[in-house]
Write an enzyme that holds these catalytic residues in place. Structure first.
Site, PDB file in Angstrom:
ATOM      1  N   LYS A 114       1.185  -1.164   0.300  1.00  0.00           N
ATOM      2  CA  LYS A 114      -0.285  -0.243   0.271  1.00  0.00           C
ATOM      3  C   LYS A 114       0.890   1.077  -0.136  1.00  0.00           C
ATOM      4  O   LYS A 114       0.413   2.396  -0.303  1.00  0.00           O
ATOM      5  CB  LYS A 114      -0.927  -0.598   1.247  1.00  0.00           C
ATOM      6  CG  LYS A 114      -1.971  -0.999   1.512  1.00  0.00           C
ATOM      7  CD  LYS A 114      -3.240  -0.472   1.873  1.00  0.00           C
ATOM      8  CE  LYS A 114      -4.468  -1.578   1.470  1.00  0.00           C
ATOM      9  NZ  LYS A 114      -5.940  -1.451   2.088  1.00  0.00           N
ATOM     10  N   LYS A 196      -3.789 -10.574  -6.265  1.00  0.00           N
ATOM     11  CA  LYS A 196      -4.955 -11.056  -6.287  1.00  0.00           C
ATOM     12  C   LYS A 196      -6.470 -10.368  -6.819  1.00  0.00           C
ATOM     13  O   LYS A 196      -5.757  -8.932  -7.274  1.00  0.00           O
ATOM     14  CB  LYS A 196      -5.088 -10.765  -3.920  1.00  0.00           C
ATOM     15  CG  LYS A 196      -6.160 -10.773  -3.312  1.00  0.00           C
ATOM     16  CD  LYS A 196      -5.550 -10.109  -1.701  1.00  0.00           C
ATOM     17  CE  LYS A 196      -5.882  -8.528  -2.249  1.00  0.00           C
ATOM     18  NZ  LYS A 196      -5.166  -8.356  -0.895  1.00  0.00           N
ATOM     19  N   LYS A 199     -10.143  -4.368  -4.532  1.00  0.00           N
ATOM     20  CA  LYS A 199     -11.377  -3.408  -5.204  1.00  0.00           C
ATOM     21  C   LYS A 199     -10.482  -2.312  -6.027  1.00  0.00           C
ATOM     22  O   LYS A 199     -11.168  -1.519  -6.660  1.00  0.00           O
ATOM     23  CB  LYS A 199     -11.834  -3.161  -4.335  1.00  0.00           C
ATOM     24  CG  LYS A 199     -11.172  -3.123  -2.723  1.00  0.00           C
ATOM     25  CD  LYS A 199     -12.036  -2.786  -1.681  1.00  0.00           C
ATOM     26  CE  LYS A 199     -11.640  -3.203  -0.132  1.00  0.00           C
ATOM     27  NZ  LYS A 199     -11.901  -3.376   0.909  1.00  0.00           N
TER      28      LYS A 199
HETATM   29  P1  TYM Z   1     -10.095  -6.755   3.433  1.00  0.00           P
HETATM   30  O1  TYM Z   1     -10.913  -5.277   3.651  1.00  0.00           O
HETATM   31  O2  TYM Z   1      -9.305  -6.106   3.148  1.00  0.00           O
HETATM   32  O3  TYM Z   1     -10.739  -7.530   3.160  1.00  0.00           O
HETATM   33  C1  TYM Z   1     -11.568  -8.420   3.735  1.00  0.00           C
HETATM   34  C2  TYM Z   1     -12.208  -9.721   4.261  1.00  0.00           C
HETATM   35  O4  TYM Z   1     -11.724 -10.745   2.244  1.00  0.00           O
HETATM   36  C3  TYM Z   1     -10.684 -11.258   2.235  1.00  0.00           C
HETATM   37  N1  TYM Z   1      -9.816 -10.585   1.166  1.00  0.00           N
HETATM   38  C4  TYM Z   1     -10.092 -11.640  -0.095  1.00  0.00           C
HETATM   39  N2  TYM Z   1      -9.971 -13.420   0.351  1.00  0.00           N
HETATM   40  C5  TYM Z   1      -9.719 -13.896  -0.752  1.00  0.00           C
HETATM   41  N3  TYM Z   1      -9.241 -13.618  -2.057  1.00  0.00           N
HETATM   42  C6  TYM Z   1      -9.476 -12.388  -2.105  1.00  0.00           C
HETATM   43  N4  TYM Z   1      -8.487 -12.037  -3.475  1.00  0.00           N
HETATM   44  C7  TYM Z   1      -9.783 -11.635  -1.208  1.00  0.00           C
HETATM   45  N5  TYM Z   1      -9.700 -10.003  -0.960  1.00  0.00           N
HETATM   46  C8  TYM Z   1     -10.116  -9.356  -0.163  1.00  0.00           C
HETATM   47  C9  TYM Z   1      -9.365 -10.693   2.912  1.00  0.00           C
HETATM   48  O5  TYM Z   1      -8.321 -11.862   3.873  1.00  0.00           O
HETATM   49  C10 TYM Z   1     -10.420 -10.018   4.404  1.00  0.00           C
HETATM   50  O6  TYM Z   1     -10.172 -11.406   5.419  1.00  0.00           O
HETATM   51  N6  TYM Z   1      -7.389  -6.002   7.961  1.00  0.00           N
HETATM   52  C11 TYM Z   1      -8.713  -6.009   7.360  1.00  0.00           C
HETATM   53  C12 TYM Z   1      -9.976  -6.284   7.885  1.00  0.00           C
HETATM   54  C13 TYM Z   1      -9.593  -5.914   9.447  1.00  0.00           C
HETATM   55  C14 TYM Z   1      -9.535  -7.283   9.820  1.00  0.00           C
HETATM   56  C15 TYM Z   1      -9.751  -7.214  10.879  1.00  0.00           C
HETATM   57  C16 TYM Z   1      -9.880  -8.387   9.911  1.00  0.00           C
HETATM   58  C17 TYM Z   1      -9.091  -5.348   9.932  1.00  0.00           C
HETATM   59  N7  TYM Z   1      -9.649  -5.473  11.448  1.00  0.00           N
HETATM   60  C18 TYM Z   1      -9.409  -8.347  12.267  1.00  0.00           C
HETATM   61  C19 TYM Z   1     -10.377  -9.704  11.063  1.00  0.00           C
HETATM   62  C20 TYM Z   1      -9.920  -9.424  12.042  1.00  0.00           C
HETATM   63  C21 TYM Z   1      -8.739  -5.952   5.441  1.00  0.00           C
HETATM   64  O7  TYM Z   1      -7.991  -4.943   5.381  1.00  0.00           O
HETATM   65  O8  TYM Z   1      -9.319  -6.904   4.950  1.00  0.00           O
END
Ligand code: TYM
Length: 330
Positions: A114, A196, A199
């Site tokens: 990022k 990956k 969005k």
């Molecule tokens: P975020 O918002 O980027 O993504 C949300 C969840 O979706 C999963 N994910 C994917 N899984 C499979 N293939 C993909 N292409 C894909 N893109 C996204 C991510 O692994 C995630 O599970 N830091 C986290 C949010 C967060 C969080 C937490 C998660 C904040 N606090 C506490 C768990 C526990 C994040 O940026 O996810």
């Protein structure tokens, strides 16, 4: 009755929900909701680590709640809330930041990615983001964190921080385990299957609320290879393997069954079939989400009672932490 184990997970409302976040996270949340005591969060404080348009962030946070419910998360069973409504997240993050090394944060892959993408805006918030995530998880004495592959490193850092704190002050936090699903933990971009699905890459990304024609268009244009066989081979056929994974995750079929189904058929049949499976998967979710979005009062009642319940749990942990580090009780 035996106390159920606890789950915490969250998604950033920094963009619309994607097929990746559905298959890597939400689908598993739905599957786990009966066996665990679950908190599912809309992590808006994480979202501002990169610049957001305020009105969009507010709208998407509400839409995300509607979509969580539409995907099958039951608000009666789970605590669903918005991160910024429970101030303890920020408070614990400050304390944990004092038990996290600069070097540990520098090694986080997501930070490196990022900060490259947003080179003109590498903030302290982006750097300390995993500390806030550790606070999210540890506040609720979480046992299991269902996430996609890309978040595993953050959950491991969270464990290290918890372990360190427990070592200094005696047992305070439960050590959480990541739960990475066997199928769908890393959905790849349809346009560039070696990266990956995310969005920030709208063409390679399918959004949960995309119109059926849009979904079909994206799948028909998906990058494959110059062979013809529909076979799973992540190394040599990343595009086809990704489409097969999506097909299996969408239909519940096994990889063998999917390969057999398309044996002898070319990509011209296979790609639209994956598109159709996804259209069918999201159709009921979209209808329900649109219906829920019209009922703002209902959504408000869910996130308000969610925040109240979450806060009661969070306060217990924070009080314990403040006492251990030597703060005077208020
Ligand atoms: P975020 O918002 O980027 O993504 C949300 C969840 O979706 C999963 N994910 C994917 N899984 C499979 N293939 C993909 N292409 C894909 N893109 C996204 C991510 O692994 C995630 O599970 N830091 C986290 C949010 C967060 C969080 C937490 C998660 C904040 N606090 C506490 C768990 C526990 C994040 O940026 O996810």
């Amino acid at each position: 009755m035996e106390q159920k184990k606890r789950i915490f997970s969250g998604i950033q409302p920094s963009g619309d929900l994607t097929l990746g976040s559905y298959m890597g996270a939400i689908k598993n949340w739905v599957a786990l909701q009966d066996d665990y005591d679950c908190l599912y969060c809309i992590v808006d404080m994480h979202a501002i680590t990169v610049r957001q348009v305020p009105a969009d962030l507010r709208r998407r946070s509400l839409e995300q709640l509607a979509q969580y419910i539409a995907c099958g998360l039951d608000p009666e069973k789970n605590i669903m809330f918005i991160q910024s409504h429970v101030a303890e997240h920020a408070e614990l993050a400050w304390v944990l930041g004092c038990y996290t090394q600069f070097g540990e944060l520098s090694r986080m892959t997501q930070f490196k990615d990022k900060s490259q993408k947003h080179a003109d805006n590498i903030t302290a918030g982006l750097f300390t983001y995993p500390v806030l995530m550790a606070a999210d998880i540890l506040l609720y004495q979480t046992d299991l964190v269902p996430v996609g592959q890309d978040q595993k490193q953050h959950v491991e850092l969270c464990r290290d921080i918890a372990n360190r704190f427990n070592g200094v002050y005696s047992e305070t936090f439960t050590l959480p385990e990541p739960f990475i699903p066997p199928m769908g933990a890393k959905i790849m971009s349809l346009g560039a299957p070696e990266s990956k699905m995310s969005k920030s890459d709208p063409d390679g990304c399918v959004f949960l609320m995309d119109r059926p024609e849009e979904i079909m268009r994206k799948f028909k244009r998906a990058i494959t290879d110059c062979e013809t066989a529909v076979k799973y081979d992540r190394e040599n056929k990343p595009g086809v393997s990704n489409l097969l994974t999506i097909y299996c995750a969408a239909t519940g079929k096994t990889m063998e069954a999917a390969e057999q189904e398309f044996a002898g058929q070319g990509y011209g049949v296979f790609k639209p079939a994956v598109g159709e499976a996804v259209v069918e998967l999201v159709r009921p979710i979209q209808e329900e989400a649109l219906r829920l979005m019209k009922d703002k009062a209902y959504l408000e009642s869910i996130y308000q009672s969610g925040a109240q319940k979450a806060q009661a749990l969070a306060q217990k942990t924070l009080r314990k932490v403040y006492k251990k580090v030597g703060f005077v009780a208020r």
